[in-house]
Every structure is written in structure tokens, then in C-alpha cells.
Design a protein around this motif. Structure first.
Motif, PDB file in Angstrom:
ATOM      1  N   ILE A   1       0.763  -1.034  -0.282  1.00  0.00           N
ATOM      2  CA  ILE A   1       0.062  -0.074  -0.135  1.00  0.00           C
ATOM      3  C   ILE A   1       1.095   1.349   0.706  1.00  0.00           C
ATOM      4  CG2 ILE A   1      -1.152   1.394   1.907  1.00  0.00           C
ATOM      5  CD1 ILE A   1      -2.850  -1.415   1.949  1.00  0.00           C
ATOM      6  N   PRO A   2       1.823   1.912   0.860  1.00  0.00           N
ATOM      7  CA  PRO A   2       2.889   2.451   0.936  1.00  0.00           C
ATOM      8  C   PRO A   2       3.536   2.478  -1.215  1.00  0.00           C
ATOM      9  CG  PRO A   2       3.241   0.839   2.875  1.00  0.00           C
ATOM     10  CD  PRO A   2       2.088   0.282   2.019  1.00  0.00           C
ATOM     11  N   ILE A   3       3.309   1.756  -1.242  1.00  0.00           N
ATOM     12  CA  ILE A   3       3.895   1.661  -2.685  1.00  0.00           C
ATOM     13  C   ILE A   3       2.783   2.685  -3.981  1.00  0.00           C
ATOM     14  CG2 ILE A   3       5.053   1.098  -4.916  1.00  0.00           C
ATOM     15  CD1 ILE A   3       6.565   1.235  -2.028  1.00  0.00           C
ATOM     16  N   ILE A   4       1.555   2.036  -3.487  1.00  0.00           N
ATOM     17  CA  ILE A   4       0.665   2.539  -4.585  1.00  0.00           C
ATOM     18  C   ILE A   4       0.301   3.810  -3.858  1.00  0.00           C
ATOM     19  CG2 ILE A   4      -1.531   2.787  -4.720  1.00  0.00           C
ATOM     20  CD1 ILE A   4      -1.230  -1.201  -4.111  1.00  0.00           C
ATOM     21  N   THR A   5       1.091   4.107  -2.506  1.00  0.00           N
ATOM     22  CA  THR A   5       0.131   6.084  -2.235  1.00  0.00           C
ATOM     23  C   THR A   5       1.417   6.763  -2.982  1.00  0.00           C
ATOM     24  OG1 THR A   5      -0.303   5.162  -0.554  1.00  0.00           O
ATOM     25  CG2 THR A   5      -0.081   7.321  -0.251  1.00  0.00           C
ATOM     26  N   ILE A   6       2.958   6.238  -3.129  1.00  0.00           N
ATOM     27  CA  ILE A   6       3.296   7.495  -3.653  1.00  0.00           C
ATOM     28  C   ILE A   6       3.519   6.932  -4.956  1.00  0.00           C
ATOM     29  CG2 ILE A   6       6.116   6.862  -4.720  1.00  0.00           C
ATOM     30  CD1 ILE A   6       6.571   5.972  -1.930  1.00  0.00           C
ATOM     31  N   CYS A   7       3.368   6.031  -5.606  1.00  0.00           N
ATOM     32  CA  CYS A   7       3.084   6.212  -7.168  1.00  0.00           C
ATOM     33  C   CYS A   7       1.994   6.994  -7.583  1.00  0.00           C
ATOM     34  CB  CYS A   7       2.079   5.041  -7.544  1.00  0.00           C
ATOM     35  SG  CYS A   7       3.687   3.427  -7.563  1.00  0.00           S
ATOM     36  N   ALA A   8       0.598   6.563  -6.177  1.00  0.00           N
ATOM     37  CA  ALA A   8      -0.397   7.746  -6.218  1.00  0.00           C
ATOM     38  C   ALA A   8      -0.031   9.367  -6.283  1.00  0.00           C
ATOM     39  CB  ALA A   8      -1.832   7.593  -5.656  1.00  0.00           C
ATOM     40  N   PHE A   9       0.616   9.782  -5.183  1.00  0.00           N
ATOM     41  CA  PHE A   9       1.048  10.776  -4.719  1.00  0.00           C
ATOM     42  C   PHE A   9       2.524  11.550  -5.729  1.00  0.00           C
ATOM     43  CE2 PHE A   9       4.934  13.787  -3.157  1.00  0.00           C
ATOM     44  CZ  PHE A   9       3.592  14.943  -2.896  1.00  0.00           C
ATOM     45  N   ILE A  10       2.819  10.498  -7.189  1.00  0.00           N
ATOM     46  CA  ILE A  10       3.204  11.238  -7.994  1.00  0.00           C
ATOM     47  C   ILE A  10       2.520  11.655  -9.541  1.00  0.00           C
ATOM     48  CG2 ILE A  10       5.223  10.236 -10.104  1.00  0.00           C
ATOM     49  CD1 ILE A  10       6.298   8.499  -7.901  1.00  0.00           C
ATOM     50  N   VAL A  11       1.456  10.741 -10.051  1.00  0.00           N
ATOM     51  CA  VAL A  11       0.159  11.130 -10.645  1.00  0.00           C
ATOM     52  C   VAL A  11      -0.425  12.417 -10.044  1.00  0.00           C
ATOM     53  CG1 VAL A  11      -1.405  10.554 -11.861  1.00  0.00           C
ATOM     54  CG2 VAL A  11       0.774   8.655 -11.376  1.00  0.00           C
ATOM     55  N   LEU A  12      -0.599  12.542  -8.659  1.00  0.00           N
ATOM     56  CA  LEU A  12      -1.259  13.875  -8.545  1.00  0.00           C
ATOM     57  C   LEU A  12      -0.837  15.082  -8.877  1.00  0.00           C
ATOM     58  CD1 LEU A  12      -3.131  15.217  -6.860  1.00  0.00           C
ATOM     59  CD2 LEU A  12      -2.528  14.663  -4.738  1.00  0.00           C
ATOM     60  N   ASN A  13       0.858  15.107  -8.415  1.00  0.00           N
ATOM     61  CA  ASN A  13       1.895  15.906  -8.653  1.00  0.00           C
ATOM     62  C   ASN A  13       1.761  16.262  -9.705  1.00  0.00           C
ATOM     63  OD1 ASN A  13       3.023  17.433  -5.945  1.00  0.00           O
ATOM     64  ND2 ASN A  13       2.489  15.456  -5.936  1.00  0.00           N
ATOM     65  N   ILE A  14       2.223  15.305 -11.009  1.00  0.00           N
ATOM     66  CA  ILE A  14       1.990  15.954 -12.138  1.00  0.00           C
ATOM     67  C   ILE A  14       0.106  16.107 -12.579  1.00  0.00           C
ATOM     68  CG2 ILE A  14       2.464  14.668 -14.663  1.00  0.00           C
ATOM     69  CD1 ILE A  14       3.961  12.416 -13.940  1.00  0.00           C
ATOM     70  N   PHE A  15      -0.470  15.766 -12.448  1.00  0.00           N
ATOM     71  CA  PHE A  15      -2.206  16.563 -12.998  1.00  0.00           C
ATOM     72  C   PHE A  15      -2.349  17.492 -12.501  1.00  0.00           C
ATOM     73  CE2 PHE A  15      -2.529  12.232 -14.512  1.00  0.00           C
ATOM     74  CZ  PHE A  15      -2.923  12.365 -15.833  1.00  0.00           C
ATOM     75  N   LEU A  16      -2.199  18.181 -10.549  1.00  0.00           N
ATOM     76  CA  LEU A  16      -1.611  19.466 -10.676  1.00  0.00           C
ATOM     77  C   LEU A  16      -1.317  20.634 -11.255  1.00  0.00           C
ATOM     78  CD1 LEU A  16      -1.683  19.207  -6.679  1.00  0.00           C
ATOM     79  CD2 LEU A  16      -3.493  19.257  -7.687  1.00  0.00           C
ATOM     80  N   SER A  17       0.019  20.649 -11.792  1.00  0.00           N
ATOM     81  CA  SER A  17       1.192  21.077 -12.521  1.00  0.00           C
ATOM     82  C   SER A  17       0.584  21.777 -14.041  1.00  0.00           C
ATOM     83  CB  SER A  17       2.350  20.430 -12.402  1.00  0.00           C
ATOM     84  OG  SER A  17       2.789  20.129 -11.536  1.00  0.00           O
ATOM     85  N   LEU A  18       0.071  20.252 -14.271  1.00  0.00           N
ATOM     86  CA  LEU A  18      -0.906  20.467 -15.435  1.00  0.00           C
ATOM     87  C   LEU A  18      -2.256  21.456 -15.445  1.00  0.00           C
ATOM     88  CD1 LEU A  18       0.030  16.791 -17.302  1.00  0.00           C
ATOM     89  CD2 LEU A  18       0.991  19.112 -18.174  1.00  0.00           C
ATOM     90  N   PHE A  19      -3.034  21.334 -14.832  1.00  0.00           N
ATOM     91  CA  PHE A  19      -4.276  21.664 -13.809  1.00  0.00           C
ATOM     92  C   PHE A  19      -4.316  23.163 -13.891  1.00  0.00           C
ATOM     93  CE2 PHE A  19      -6.857  17.382 -14.265  1.00  0.00           C
ATOM     94  CZ  PHE A  19      -6.902  17.463 -15.613  1.00  0.00           C
TER      95      PHE A  19
END
Length: 597
Positions: A555-573
Motif C-alpha cells: 500500500i505505501p508504494i501505491i500511495t507513492i505512485c498516486a502522489f507522483i501522478v497527483l503532482n503531475i496532474f496538479l501542475s498540468l491543471f
């Protein structure tokens, strides 16, 4: 023997309001902390920092009783209020602690001027938060006798206590009225208007929120008269309605003894899963009915009565033809996109191919529209096909990717409709839309209205005394309050989620899988294909294996992946919303070392 009056108010030294004090707390053991603070003057004064704050000042929301009083009673109340401020007998100092002056004369004058301004503009509107925002709202009050010295009431006289949450709305004349959350037997009626008698500042069982207590009255000794009175009371429209009551509890005996007061507390609900049996939002026929311009403009061309062409006329309709819509070089691309839009509007918005009576009626109207046929070269020929049957088959083939046998032939196009057919089609579509609206809107919950304002009012039920019957005593209304939406920040500290360092190899070795997914064969086949093909919209070939899979992850690795994707989309939007400075705050902090430093 006769009853003397009972005063319900906020605890003295905490607030001078005639309604319960509303406290907002973010600590988990807030009830124990508040009870500890209620024990003495210092604690009650300290609790003032927890009082719910006004978010705005709204005009016309003053819910305090405005009944006329005689001059002597009004003068007595004013003198008693002044005695509390000065620390004289019958009151307690609101602005002093341990005998010291709590505020300067200038601050008192400013407070008085501010109070006059607020009274002129309207009542304070408080903002309460929901438990998901890590804020809890507690109502506390004090009950005392309205006699010289204002002694506390004996807790043994109390049969129960509670509070009601009422919603403020305006009637057709613009007058403010109150609604209570009502139940009739096992049926939940929802918000209903509070009768004038129940809304007044009065005592007696007639005004109890429970119907059984309201209808229970002392007998006259005449059986016939008692039956007539009971029948008359039961015939009233709201006679059998029970208003939802939030329980209030007497503070523990040691707290009341230390405070020399009879104190009550109760948790104010700001969220509820209850839904009334009636009261679902109604479809606005006047604003979006079949004859309105907005409804007609919303329909795609063929449903609005306009002629249109179909892609590949004269060809058999197969699922692979849907790919034409994505091929920019195909001359029928635009026609296919329009056909798919027509099918989606019918299938998704109107549920035209469902099993309701309205859907059957719509299909009948559509079948009255004849679609001209075409030969293999796309040229019109004699004959026609009912539009409803063709569109139902096309929906299954192009939207659901089903293969039908025999496959229908694509007609030459959609004809222009006459005024009578357009009107019949619009009415049938509108009937289907109303059914769809009722199915997806549901019933609003108790606190679902986003801009609703509420007030609370507390009461105490007293046991009979001698020849005096039991009675219900009410306090004043609280200031109006709103409930903040769940996504609004409440000021509580954010929850910190520590993430492991993905660059620490030794740490990664310790992150064993702790969650497993059971993956069906079709999904595993999709995920095992080439990611580049997935990006291009290419479905991987079927491997032929029908094995299910169990995939384990950490689960922590899933959280890291979600955190990275979140930051990518935050920057795009952020390019569109410019929200980064508000929703993301990153601050550095020193890394903890293992040495003596």
C-alpha cells in the motif's frame, strides 16, 4: 402549588446568550475537556475561545423571540444582566477572572457599539463544520430557577432534555418561517413547517416535540369533554408529527456540584444519512419542458426534426464501423460522430431503449419515422426502415459492440420531420427525461441543501410536582448557522501521511505486499499487453488463457505512485485553474538524524 419559571441559557461566565453556547472543538476527547472546563469560572472563561464564530452578518435572520413584555419584567431582566456584568448577587461576572478586570472600558464600549451595529443589520450567522473536517460541535447550557439569586434546579426534577434543529426558509410573501425534521409513526416526512404555537416562547406539554406528550393533557373530570378535546387536538394537521430531537445530557454530578449549576451538553449533528420519503426535487417543466427553447436546443439535429445523412449507407452495420469516428482521413467521419451522438443521447440521457412505459411510447413514435433505404453504392432505393428499430439495433452494435445476425442495413439518412411529428417526438423524449430525472436525482437528505440556514433550540422536561403536571420548558433560539460543505477547510491541522523513501533500498526490502487484488482473466490480458498499444487505443489480442490472477502490492508504494501522478496532474491543471498557491503548500523541515545533534 404553582410552578416558578425556569431559565435556560448558556452557562454563566461562558456566554450571556439565552440559547445554549455552541462550542467547536477539534480534539478527540473534547467532551471530557469541555466538562473539565465547566467546573469553575476560569475554565468557563477559557472555553470562550471555543465558541463558534460568525462567518457573516446576514440581514433578516434574527430568530430571537420578539414577544412584548411588560415594562417591569423588561426592567428586571436589564438589571439582572447588569448585575452579572458587575459581579453582583444573582449573577456572575462575565468579564472578570479571579476578581480582576477582564477588559478595559474602551473595549466594552467597542463591544457595545458592535452589538448595536449587528442588531441593526441582522443576526450573526455561525458556520459549523462536519466531523469529516475534524471539527465537532457541542451545545452546552445551564438550567436555573427564575427566583431571587437564581439557584440551580434540582437534577432530580428533570425528566429529560434535548434540542431541535430547525431550518429557516422564506414563504411566498418573503416571511421567514421555521421547519422541523418530522416523523409520523414509522414514516419519515422530512422538513415541515413549525406551527406558530410550537414556535412561541411558552411551556407546557402542548409544545413538546413529541406528539404523545403534546396530546397528553390533564383531565377535566368529564369523560365526554375529555374525548372531545382529545379528538380536536388530534385533528390538527401536525398533531401526530414527532420532531427529531437531539438528546442533551446532564453533566456528571461532580461537575454540576463544582460549578454550582445544573449543566447540560449535547452533540450538534451537522451530517445525516436520513432521507425523507417525499420531497424529491421536481422536474422543472416550465424551464425545460418539451416546448421550451432550451430543450429544443439541447436535442441533436435528427431529434430536433432536421434532416441528416448516415455513414456508409447501404452497408451492413457492424461494430468495427465505430472506428470511422476516429479516422480523420475518412469522409464519413463527421457523419459517424453525429450518429454516435444521436445514439448516446437516446440511450444515456433518455433511456430510450429501456423497459419503461415511457421508453416504449418513445420507441413507438420513432418507429413512425420512416428511414429511406439505400443500395450497396449508397444510392436511395424504394422502401424504408422504422427509425426506432434501426436505432435500437445500432445502439447495441456501435455502443455495446454486439454482433447481431442478421445485421441491419444502414439507411440512406434521416428525413426532415413535419411539425406534428416534431411535437410528438419532443413530448415523448420529455416524458423519458422525467423518468430518468426521478431515477438519478433521488431524495435530498436532512442537511443536503447547500445554502440552508438552521437554528437550534433547547428544552428541558420537568417531572410533575404535587398537583402541578409535567411540563416542557424551552430556551431561546440560537443565532442562525450554516453547515460548511465537506470540502471546505475548517482550520484543523492537516493529517500527515509519512511516505517511505523510494530511494532507500533497505527500506524497500521491508515493504512486503500487504494487499492483494483478484484480477479476472480479461483484465490481466489487457494489462499484460504493450502499454504503447494501450495509449494508441489498440486492444491486445486474446491470449486464449482463462486463468484468474491474484496480484499482491504494498500500500505505501501505491500511495507513492498516486502522489507522483497527483503532482503531475496538479501542475498540468494549474495552467487553467491557477490553484497551486492555494491547494498545495510545501515547507522544508530538518531531517531527523540519529546522532547526538
Amino acid at each position: 402549588m404553582s410552578h416558578h419559571e425556569i431559565i435556560l441559557s448558556a452557562p454563566r461566565d461562558l456566554s450571556d446568550a439565552g440559547a445554549p453556547a455552541i462550542l467547536q472543538r477539534s480534539d478527540e476527547d473534547f467532551i471530557e475537556a469541555v466538562l473539565a472546563g465547566l467546573r469553575d469560572v476560569n475554565g468557563r472563561v477559557g472555553l470562550r475561545s471555543s465558541l463558534a464564530r460568525a462567518s457573516t452578518v446576514a440581514s433578516g435572520t434574527d430568530t430571537r423571540p420578539r414577544g412584548k413584555r411588560n415594562g417591569g419584567r423588561e426592567l428586571f431582566d436589564r438589571l439582572r444582566s447588569a448585575s452579572r456584568q458587575l459581579g453582583l448577587a444573582g449573577g456572575r461576572a462575565l468579564d472578570t477572572v479571579d476578581g480582576s478586570l477582564g477588559r478595559s472600558g474602551q473595549e466594552s464600549e467597542q463591544k457595545r457599539v458592535e452589538g448595536i451595529r449587528r442588531a441593526a443589520e441582522g443576526a450573526q450567522v455561525l458556520k459549523l463544520f462536519q466531523p469529516i473536517q475534524r471539527q465537532f460541535n457541542l451545545a452546552v447550557m445551564e438550567a436555573r430557577c427564575d427566583t431571587p439569586g437564581e439557584p440551580r434546579i434540582d437534577p432530580k426534577r428533570v425528566d429529560g432534555a434535548g434540542m431541535v434543529i430547525r431550518r429557516l426558509v422564506r414563504d411566498a410573501q418573503g416571511r421567514e418561517i421555521k421547519q422541523g425534521w418530522m416523523r409520523a409513526g414509522e414514516s419519515l416526512k422530512g422538513w415541515a413547517r413549525i406551527a406558530t404555537a410550537a414556535d412561541a416562547a411558552a411551556s407546557g406539554n402542548r409544545h413538546d416535540p413529541e406528539a404523545r406528550r403534546r396530546l397528553s393533557r390533564p383531565t377535566t373530570g368529564q369523560a365526554v369533554l375529555d374525548r372531545e378535546v382529545s379528538a380536536l387536538l388530534a385533528a390538527q394537521e401536525d398533531a401526530l408529527l414527532n420532531e427529531a430531537v437531539v438528546p442533551m445530557f446532564i453533566a456528571p454530578p461532580d461537575v454540576c456540584q463544582a460549578a454550582a449549576a445544573t449543566l447540560f451538553y449535547g452533540l450538534i449533528p451537522t451530517t445525516s444519512s436520513e432521507q425523507a420519503e417525499a420531497g424529491a426535487p421536481e422536474f422543472d417543466e416550465a424551464a425545460f419542458g418539451p416546448g421550451t427553447d432550451d430543450f429544443k436546443a439541447h436535442l441533436v439535429g435528427p431529434l430536433a426534426g432536421l434532416a441528416d445523412s448516415f455513414p456508409r449507407p447501404g452497408r451492413l452495420l457492424t461494430p468495427d464501423l465505430a472506428t470511422i469516428a476516429g479516422n480523420a482521413a475518412d469522409s464519413d467521419r463527421s457523419a459517424m460522430k453525429r450518429l454516435l451522438l444521436l445514439l448516446r443521447q437516446l440511450a444515456v440521457e433518455f433511456d430510450a431503449f429501456g423497459d419503461s412505459a415511457e421508453a416504449d411510447a418513445l420507441l413507438s413514435v420513432l418507429n413512425g419515422i420512416a428511414l429511406p433505404l439505400a443500395d450497396s453504392a449508397g444510392k436511395p432505393i424504394a422502401g424504408s426502415h422504422p427509425a426506432g428499430d434501426f436505432l435500437a439495433a445500432a445502439s447495441r452494435i456501435l455502443l455495446n459492440e454486439e454482433s447481431l445476425s442478421p445485421a441491419p442495413t444502414i439507411p440512406a439518412g434521416w428525413p426532415a420531420l413535419d411539425a406534428k411529428t416534431r411535437d410528438s417526438l419532443a413530448r415523448a423524449l420529455s416524458a423519458c427525461l422525467r423518468v430518468r430525472f426521478d431515477a438519478v436525482t433521488g431524495v435530498a437528505g436532512r442537511f443536503d441543501a447547500p445554502d440552508a440556514r438552521y437554528v437550534l433550540r433547547a428544552f428541558v422536561r420537568l417531572k410533575p410536582e404535587g398537583s402541578c403536571p409535567a411540563r416542557t420548558v424551552w430556551g431561546d433560539y440560537s443565532p442562525a448557522f450554516v453547515i460548511a460543505p465537506w470540502y471546505e477547510g475548517s482550520g484543523a491541522p492537516p493529517v500527515q501521511v509519512p511516505l517511505p523513501d523510494p530511494g532507500d533500498k533497505e527500506m524497500l526490502k521491508k515493504l512486503k505486499p500487504n494487499v492483494a487484488f483478484t484480477v479476472p482473466a480479461s483484465m490481466q490480458n489487457l494489462l499484460s499487453g504493450d502499454p504503447l498499444d494501450l495509449m494508441d487505443g489498440k486492444k491486445p489480442a486474446d491470449s486464449g488463457l482463462k486463468l484468474g490472477w491474484i496480484c499482491s502490492f504494498n500500500i505505501p508504494i501505491i500511495t507513492i505512485c498516486a502522489f507522483i501522478v497527483l503532482n503531475i496532474f496538479l501542475s498540468l491543471f494549474d495552467l487553467f485553474f491557477r490553484w497551486m498557491m492555494f491547494i498545495k503548500i510545501c515547507i522544508p523541515f530538518p531531517k531527523k538524524s540519529g546522532g547526538d545533534s
